[in-house]
Design a protein around this motif. Structure first.
Motif, mmCIF file in Angstrom:
data_model
loop_
_atom_site.group_PDB
_atom_site.id
_atom_site.type_symbol
_atom_site.label_atom_id
_atom_site.label_comp_id
_atom_site.label_asym_id
_atom_site.label_seq_id
_atom_site.Cartn_x
_atom_site.Cartn_y
_atom_site.Cartn_z
ATOM 1 N N MET A 1 -0.410 6.032 9.088
ATOM 2 C CA MET A 1 -1.192 5.083 8.300
ATOM 3 C C MET A 1 -2.650 5.540 8.233
ATOM 4 S SD MET A 1 0.167 1.247 9.061
ATOM 5 C CE MET A 1 -0.253 1.149 10.770
ATOM 6 N N ILE A 2 -3.204 5.435 7.037
ATOM 7 C CA ILE A 2 -4.599 5.790 6.831
ATOM 8 C C ILE A 2 -5.387 4.489 6.691
ATOM 9 C CG2 ILE A 2 -6.231 6.927 5.288
ATOM 10 C CD1 ILE A 2 -3.928 8.763 4.451
ATOM 11 N N ILE A 3 -6.302 4.305 7.584
ATOM 12 C CA ILE A 3 -7.176 3.127 7.594
ATOM 13 C C ILE A 3 -6.353 1.834 7.598
ATOM 14 C CG2 ILE A 3 -9.238 2.081 6.559
ATOM 15 C CD1 ILE A 3 -9.638 4.700 5.014
ATOM 16 N N GLY A 4 -5.271 1.822 8.290
ATOM 17 C CA GLY A 4 -4.474 0.621 8.454
ATOM 18 C C GLY A 4 -3.629 0.261 7.246
ATOM 19 N N VAL A 5 -3.498 1.162 6.267
ATOM 20 C CA VAL A 5 -2.703 0.886 5.075
ATOM 21 C C VAL A 5 -1.447 1.748 5.149
ATOM 22 C CG1 VAL A 5 -2.677 0.979 2.555
ATOM 23 C CG2 VAL A 5 -4.791 0.429 3.738
ATOM 24 N N PRO A 6 -0.284 1.161 4.942
ATOM 25 C CA PRO A 6 0.941 1.961 4.980
ATOM 26 C C PRO A 6 0.931 3.034 3.886
ATOM 27 C CG PRO A 6 1.451 -0.383 4.970
ATOM 28 C CD PRO A 6 -0.012 -0.246 4.725
ATOM 29 N N TRP A 7 1.616 4.150 4.148
ATOM 30 C CA TRP A 7 1.627 5.281 3.213
ATOM 31 C C TRP A 7 2.252 4.905 1.870
ATOM 32 C CZ3 TRP A 7 6.161 7.100 1.246
ATOM 33 C CH2 TRP A 7 7.330 6.701 1.880
ATOM 34 N N TRP A 8 3.232 4.001 1.896
ATOM 35 C CA TRP A 8 3.905 3.661 0.645
ATOM 36 C C TRP A 8 2.999 2.857 -0.288
ATOM 37 C CZ3 TRP A 8 4.540 -1.475 -0.425
ATOM 38 C CH2 TRP A 8 4.466 -2.361 0.658
ATOM 39 N N VAL A 9 2.035 2.122 0.281
ATOM 40 C CA VAL A 9 1.082 1.386 -0.546
ATOM 41 C C VAL A 9 0.156 2.381 -1.254
ATOM 42 C CG1 VAL A 9 -0.847 -0.247 -0.518
ATOM 43 C CG2 VAL A 9 1.181 -0.685 0.884
ATOM 44 N N LEU A 10 -0.289 3.391 -0.532
ATOM 45 C CA LEU A 10 -1.120 4.426 -1.137
ATOM 46 C C LEU A 10 -0.365 5.163 -2.240
ATOM 47 C CD1 LEU A 10 -2.848 5.878 2.063
ATOM 48 C CD2 LEU A 10 -3.812 4.336 0.360
ATOM 49 N N MET A 11 0.917 5.424 -2.022
ATOM 50 C CA MET A 11 1.734 6.090 -3.040
ATOM 51 C C MET A 11 1.859 5.212 -4.287
ATOM 52 S SD MET A 11 2.436 9.073 -2.014
ATOM 53 C CE MET A 11 3.720 9.567 -3.125
ATOM 54 N N MET A 12 2.030 3.909 -4.099
ATOM 55 C CA MET A 12 2.130 3.002 -5.243
ATOM 56 C C MET A 12 0.826 2.995 -6.043
ATOM 57 S SD MET A 12 5.033 1.634 -5.625
ATOM 58 C CE MET A 12 5.988 2.974 -4.934
ATOM 59 N N ILE A 13 -0.299 2.992 -5.355
ATOM 60 C CA ILE A 13 -1.591 3.040 -6.039
ATOM 61 C C ILE A 13 -1.719 4.351 -6.810
ATOM 62 C CG2 ILE A 13 -4.094 3.160 -5.677
ATOM 63 C CD1 ILE A 13 -3.666 1.220 -3.305
ATOM 64 N N LEU A 14 -1.326 5.437 -6.193
ATOM 65 C CA LEU A 14 -1.353 6.733 -6.869
ATOM 66 C C LEU A 14 -0.460 6.729 -8.114
ATOM 67 C CD1 LEU A 14 -2.223 9.754 -6.848
ATOM 68 C CD2 LEU A 14 -0.120 10.167 -5.548
ATOM 69 N N PHE A 15 0.727 6.168 -8.003
ATOM 70 C CA PHE A 15 1.648 6.110 -9.147
ATOM 71 C C PHE A 15 1.109 5.211 -10.261
ATOM 72 C CE2 PHE A 15 5.280 7.280 -6.156
ATOM 73 C CZ PHE A 15 5.241 8.608 -6.544
ATOM 74 N N ILE A 16 0.408 4.161 -9.912
ATOM 75 C CA ILE A 16 -0.196 3.285 -10.925
ATOM 76 C C ILE A 16 -1.240 4.058 -11.729
ATOM 77 C CG2 ILE A 16 -1.736 1.302 -11.237
ATOM 78 C CD1 ILE A 16 -0.165 -0.020 -8.905
ATOM 79 N N PHE A 17 -2.104 4.806 -11.040
ATOM 80 C CA PHE A 17 -3.107 5.601 -11.736
ATOM 81 C C PHE A 17 -2.467 6.708 -12.572
ATOM 82 C CE2 PHE A 17 -6.096 3.800 -8.600
ATOM 83 C CZ PHE A 17 -7.071 3.365 -9.491
ATOM 84 N N LEU A 18 -1.442 7.339 -12.036
ATOM 85 C CA LEU A 18 -0.731 8.387 -12.769
ATOM 86 C C LEU A 18 -0.072 7.813 -14.020
ATOM 87 C CD1 LEU A 18 0.180 11.359 -12.802
ATOM 88 C CD2 LEU A 18 2.211 10.630 -11.549
ATOM 89 N N SER A 19 0.509 6.645 -13.905
ATOM 90 C CA SER A 19 1.137 5.991 -15.049
ATOM 91 C C SER A 19 0.101 5.652 -16.120
ATOM 92 C CB SER A 19 1.841 4.717 -14.577
ATOM 93 O OG SER A 19 2.349 4.015 -15.672
ATOM 94 N N GLY A 20 -1.054 5.181 -15.718
ATOM 95 C CA GLY A 20 -2.123 4.891 -16.662
ATOM 96 C C GLY A 20 -2.586 6.144 -17.383
ATOM 97 N N TYR A 21 -2.718 7.243 -16.654
ATOM 98 C CA TYR A 21 -3.128 8.504 -17.265
ATOM 99 C C TYR A 21 -2.092 8.993 -18.269
ATOM 100 C CZ TYR A 21 -4.161 13.457 -17.775
ATOM 101 O OH TYR A 21 -4.407 14.692 -18.301
ATOM 102 N N MET A 22 -0.825 8.894 -17.917
ATOM 103 C CA MET A 22 0.238 9.338 -18.828
ATOM 104 C C MET A 22 0.285 8.451 -20.078
ATOM 105 S SD MET A 22 1.360 12.014 -17.468
ATOM 106 C CE MET A 22 2.880 12.395 -18.283
ATOM 107 N N ALA A 23 0.053 7.169 -19.923
ATOM 108 C CA ALA A 23 0.020 6.271 -21.077
ATOM 109 C C ALA A 23 -1.152 6.633 -21.988
ATOM 110 C CB ALA A 23 -0.100 4.820 -20.613
#
Length: 63
Positions: A1-23
């Motif tokens: 965990m980075i700064i108390g946030v689970p890794w899967w939450v960080l991945m979801m945030i990354l995927f949200i930004f990636l999805s916005g860029y692709m759109a």
């Protein structure tokens, strides 16, 4: 965990930004295609107008 946030939450945030860029890229590409279509159709219209002008011009001088 980075700064108390689970890794899967960080991945979801990354995927949200990636999805916005692709759109954004898809919208930009579609806009380009639309502009090309409009230019092509405009060229056809202008060519037709020029041809009509030539035929009118020829008819006037053939009288």
């Amino acid at each position: 965990m980075i700064i108390g946030v689970p890794w899967w939450v960080l991945m979801m945030i990354l995927f949200i930004f990636l999805s916005g860029y692709m759109a954004y890229r898809a919208i930009r590409a579609e806009r380009r295609l639309e502009e090309q279509f409009i230019e092509r159709e405009g060229r056809v219209f202008i060519d037709r107008m020029e041809k009509e002008r030539e035929t009118k011009h020829q008819k006037e001088y053939s009288r």
